[in-house]
Design a protein around this motif. Sequence first.
Motif, mmCIF file in Angstrom:
data_model
loop_
_atom_site.group_PDB
_atom_site.id
_atom_site.type_symbol
_atom_site.label_atom_id
_atom_site.label_comp_id
_atom_site.label_asym_id
_atom_site.label_seq_id
_atom_site.Cartn_x
_atom_site.Cartn_y
_atom_site.Cartn_z
ATOM 1 N N ASN A 1 0.880 -1.133 -0.164
ATOM 2 C CA ASN A 1 -0.090 0.111 -0.010
ATOM 3 C C ASN A 1 0.796 1.438 -0.129
ATOM 4 O O ASN A 1 1.079 1.875 1.070
ATOM 5 N N PRO A 2 1.174 1.515 -1.193
ATOM 6 C CA PRO A 2 2.296 2.811 -1.252
ATOM 7 C C PRO A 2 1.779 4.017 -0.765
ATOM 8 O O PRO A 2 2.452 5.143 -0.553
ATOM 9 N N ALA A 3 0.283 4.194 -0.597
ATOM 10 C CA ALA A 3 -0.302 5.571 -0.262
ATOM 11 C C ALA A 3 -0.032 5.478 1.375
ATOM 12 O O ALA A 3 -0.269 6.881 2.014
ATOM 13 N N LEU A 4 0.335 4.410 2.110
ATOM 14 C CA LEU A 4 0.655 4.723 3.399
ATOM 15 C C LEU A 4 2.118 4.605 3.697
ATOM 16 O O LEU A 4 2.763 3.796 2.942
ATOM 17 N N ALA A 5 2.646 5.194 4.963
ATOM 18 C CA ALA A 5 3.798 5.190 5.238
ATOM 19 C C ALA A 5 4.037 4.965 6.516
ATOM 20 O O ALA A 5 3.446 5.362 7.484
ATOM 21 N N GLY A 6 5.059 4.149 6.951
ATOM 22 C CA GLY A 6 5.575 3.676 8.291
ATOM 23 C C GLY A 6 6.935 4.588 8.354
ATOM 24 O O GLY A 6 7.111 5.495 7.777
ATOM 25 N N VAL A 7 7.457 4.340 9.709
ATOM 26 C CA VAL A 7 8.862 4.836 9.749
ATOM 27 C C VAL A 7 9.739 3.759 10.088
ATOM 28 O O VAL A 7 9.595 2.851 10.826
ATOM 29 N N LYS A 8 11.062 4.344 9.763
ATOM 30 C CA LYS A 8 12.016 3.398 10.068
ATOM 31 C C LYS A 8 13.383 4.143 10.465
ATOM 32 O O LYS A 8 13.587 5.290 10.024
ATOM 33 N N VAL A 9 14.256 3.606 11.058
ATOM 34 C CA VAL A 9 15.616 4.380 11.687
ATOM 35 C C VAL A 9 16.599 4.118 10.660
ATOM 36 O O VAL A 9 16.853 2.963 10.090
ATOM 37 N N GLN A 10 16.756 5.146 9.605
ATOM 38 C CA GLN A 10 17.727 4.871 8.583
ATOM 39 C C GLN A 10 19.083 4.816 9.298
ATOM 40 O O GLN A 10 19.979 3.952 8.574
ATOM 41 N N ALA A 11 19.647 5.362 10.239
ATOM 42 C CA ALA A 11 20.803 5.233 10.890
ATOM 43 C C ALA A 11 20.829 6.057 12.181
ATOM 44 O O ALA A 11 19.975 6.749 12.585
ATOM 45 N N VAL A 12 21.907 5.707 12.957
ATOM 46 C CA VAL A 12 22.226 6.190 14.220
ATOM 47 C C VAL A 12 23.519 6.956 14.002
ATOM 48 O O VAL A 12 24.510 6.348 13.763
ATOM 49 N N THR A 13 23.472 8.370 14.008
ATOM 50 C CA THR A 13 24.777 9.106 13.878
ATOM 51 C C THR A 13 25.125 9.680 15.087
ATOM 52 O O THR A 13 24.600 9.458 16.083
ATOM 53 N N GLU A 14 26.478 10.092 15.150
ATOM 54 C CA GLU A 14 27.009 10.856 16.479
ATOM 55 C C GLU A 14 26.953 12.286 16.143
ATOM 56 O O GLU A 14 27.188 12.854 15.003
ATOM 57 N N SER A 15 26.778 12.905 17.201
ATOM 58 C CA SER A 15 26.807 14.479 17.082
ATOM 59 C C SER A 15 28.177 14.723 16.903
ATOM 60 O O SER A 15 29.408 14.230 16.966
ATOM 61 N N THR A 16 28.250 16.016 16.184
ATOM 62 C CA THR A 16 29.537 16.610 15.632
ATOM 63 C C THR A 16 29.931 17.754 16.391
ATOM 64 O O THR A 16 30.841 18.504 16.248
ATOM 65 N N ALA A 17 29.176 17.916 17.686
ATOM 66 C CA ALA A 17 29.592 19.078 18.497
ATOM 67 C C ALA A 17 30.957 18.693 19.244
ATOM 68 O O ALA A 17 31.133 17.663 19.510
ATOM 69 N N ALA A 18 31.778 19.696 19.257
ATOM 70 C CA ALA A 18 32.968 19.753 20.134
ATOM 71 C C ALA A 18 32.706 19.211 21.403
ATOM 72 O O ALA A 18 31.804 19.970 22.141
ATOM 73 N N PRO A 19 33.544 18.547 21.959
ATOM 74 C CA PRO A 19 33.808 18.250 23.518
ATOM 75 C C PRO A 19 34.143 19.461 24.292
ATOM 76 O O PRO A 19 34.460 20.414 23.900
#
Length: 135
Positions: free
Chosen positions: A57-75
Motif C-alpha cells: 500500500n504505497p499510499a501509507l507510510a510507516g517509519v524506520k530508523v535510517q541510521a544512528v549518527t553521532e553528534s558533531t559538537a565539539a567536546p
Amino acid sequence: MANLPIFDVAGSAMTAQQVRLSTVASNLANADSVTGNADETFRAKLPVFEATPVEGNPALAGVKVQAVTESTAAPVKRYEPGNPLADAQGYVYAPDIDPVAQMVDMISASRSYQANVEVFNTAKELALATINMGR
C-alpha cells in the motif's frame, strides 16, 4: 498483516521510538563522562528517521530508523588538574550533552510510543468489533 496495514504503521513507529529512547538513555548515561583526549570523548547518538511505504500500500507510510549518527559538537574542555584523567595541561574533555534537552527528547519519544500503543489497541478493538458484528 497485509489486510490491516495500521498495525504495520503503528508497529514501525513503536520500533523507531524504542531506538530513540535507547539513544537518549545512552546519551544521559554518558553525559558526565570525561576523558583526557578530545578524540576519545563520547559523542551523543542521534537517530535519523525515514518514512517508508507500507508493503502492498504505497499510499501509507510507516517509519524506520535510517541510521544512528553521532553528534558533531565539539567536546567541552574543562580545566581539572586534579582529575586522574586530565591531560598534560590539566584538561579533561566531556561530551557536549544537554541533560534537559535529552529529558525533553525522552518525554517526546515516550509520548509518541504511548500514542502508537493506543493506535494499535484501538485498531485491534475495531477489528474485533467488526468480526463480532456477524454473530
